[in-house]
Design a protein around this motif. Structure first.
Motif, short mmCIF file in Angstrom:
data_model
loop_
_atom_site.label_atom_id
_atom_site.label_comp_id
_atom_site.label_asym_id
_atom_site.label_seq_id
_atom_site.Cartn_x
_atom_site.Cartn_y
_atom_site.Cartn_z
N ALA A 49 -42.17 -4.98 -67.04
CA ALA A 49 -41.48 -3.96 -67.82
C ALA A 49 -42.39 -2.78 -68.10
N THR A 80 -28.41 0.55 -75.58
CA THR A 80 -29.78 0.78 -75.15
C THR A 80 -30.72 -0.29 -75.71
N SER A 108 -34.28 0.81 -71.81
CA SER A 108 -33.47 0.46 -70.65
C SER A 108 -32.00 0.60 -71.02
N ASP A 162 -29.74 -0.37 -68.51
CA ASP A 162 -29.07 -1.21 -67.51
C ASP A 162 -29.44 -2.69 -67.70
N GLY A 178 -32.06 -4.11 -68.87
CA GLY A 178 -33.44 -4.49 -68.60
C GLY A 178 -33.82 -4.50 -67.13
N GLU A 179 -32.93 -4.06 -66.26
CA GLU A 179 -33.27 -4.04 -64.83
C GLU A 179 -34.33 -2.98 -64.54
N THR A 180 -34.19 -1.81 -65.16
CA THR A 180 -35.18 -0.75 -65.00
C THR A 180 -35.54 -0.20 -66.38
N TRP A 181 -36.73 0.43 -66.45
CA TRP A 181 -37.26 0.94 -67.71
C TRP A 181 -37.73 2.37 -67.56
N GLU A 182 -37.47 3.16 -68.59
CA GLU A 182 -37.88 4.56 -68.59
C GLU A 182 -39.40 4.69 -68.67
#
Length: 355
Positions: A69, A90, A121, A123, A125-129
């Motif tokens: 992450a 979020t 995230s 989505d 937790g699939e992707t993180w800013e």
């Protein structure tokens, strides 16, 4: 009665020497997220440390492959503290980074001074800013060591996001005088964060829950003898604390703990809040307790693991099962992060169950 348990992160596997510092969150879509520190080269609190994550789409029955992450370099990214905004979905993840050597000219309490960061995230937790630093608004002048969590934050009934934290004032190693738990809060859906209330001296890693009356109960690791948890109460959403004390029944070995609301009498039959910690004067006997009176008193507890145990994190799944992700071992506490799932009947030996 129901209980099951399996290792979720095991030391020496999947590219990391040690896994520590668990945190759990349940997304608005029902995804269970299990965070921890992945310590690449050793078991120490500083070094090449990432925040790693495993996700479950079936309430912890099965898990997706481990993902990273947060990894911003070869130094420490640690102390994961997630909170989910139920209004936007979020998932906010606050954490700390070590400053580069010499950034403040000294080492504090054996560790590098810390900065405060946030990522998110949308989505599940699939992707993180890309992480954003928020030190300027969340760390006061004179604070040196700093830690978010390590555990989940909460969202209040009015929408405020609240993260439990702690800090050290100055360079002293006497945490009984220089250590303080505190809150940071966001009133704009996670866009900005600021410092909230500060607890009494001697406090450290902490966890918070909102009562049905709208008060905040702040439960803290404690460096003031004897070995019991400290607490503070807030009547203004965490801006200030006005009542302080020590929970005589909550024995602790100077360690982290977790706490989560299980039921609300307005929805279920009773008010119930759960608490977990190694209920001993050494790091052993991971124990789950229940309060039926909004944290004014606690049950004697049910032992989850009698052997070595340390940090823990509680979460409630979408089907009302209780989860505890905790540091567990047979000879030392840091051999695995074990994921246990059980029901209310198991915790209470059949004396209580959901209506």
């Amino acid at each position: 009665m129901f209980k099951q348990e399996n290792p979720l992160f095991t030391a020496g596997t999947e590219g990391y020497h040690t896994y520590r510092i668990p945190a759990l969150a349940l997304s608005t879509q029902g995804t269970l997220l299990a965070f921890c520190e992945g310590r690449r080269t050793g078991g120490g609190d500083s070094g090449d440390i990432d925040i790693v994550l495993k996700r479950s789409f079936d309430n912890g029955e099965t898990w997706q492959p481990m993902q990273i992450a947060v990894s911003t370099g070869s130094d420490t990214d640690g102390n994961p503290a997630p909170v989910v905004d139920r209004n936007t979905g979020t998932i906010w993840l606050l954490f700390c980074k070590n400053l580069a050597d010499g950034a403040e000219g000294k080492i504090i309490a054996g560790d590098a001074p810390r900065t405060v960061w946030v990522t998110s995230s949308t989505d599940d937790g699939e992707t993180w800013e890309e992480p954003k630093e928020i030190t300027d608004t969340t760390k006061a002048e004179g604070w040196t060591w700093y830690a978010t969590g390590p555990c989940h934050g909460i969202q209040l009934a009015n929408g405020r996001l609240v993260i439990p934290c702690d800090h050290v004032v100055g360079n002293s190693r006497n945490y009984a005088e220089s250590g303080f738990s505190h809150l940071i809060v966001s009133d704009d859906e996670g866009e900005t964060w600021r410092i909230g209330g500060v607890a009494q001296p001697g406090t450290n890693e902490s966890v918070v829950v909102e009562t049905v009356e709208g008060h905040l109960y702040f439960n803290c690791r404690n460096y003031v003898a004897p070995k019991r948890r400290a607490y503070a109460w807030s009547n203004d959403g965490g801006d200030t604390f006005t009542e302080f004390g020590y929970a005589e029944t909550l024995v602790e070995p100077i360690c982290q703990a977790s706490m989560v609301r299980y039921t609300d009498a307005r929805i279920h039959d009773k008010n119930r809040i759960l608490f977990s910690n190694p209920a001993s004067e050494t790091r052993e006997r991971m124990t789950i307790r229940i309060s039926y009176d909004e944290c004014r008193s606690w049950s004697k507890g049910k032992v989850l693991h009698a052997g070595p145990a340390a940090y823990s994190e509680l979460c409630i799944t979408s089907d009302m099962q209780i989860c505890c992700l905790y540091e567990r071992g047979e000879t030392r506490p840091y051999e695995t992060l074990s994921f246990a799932k059980f029901d209310l009947a198991w915790v209470t030996d059949g004396e209580d169950a959901l209506a």
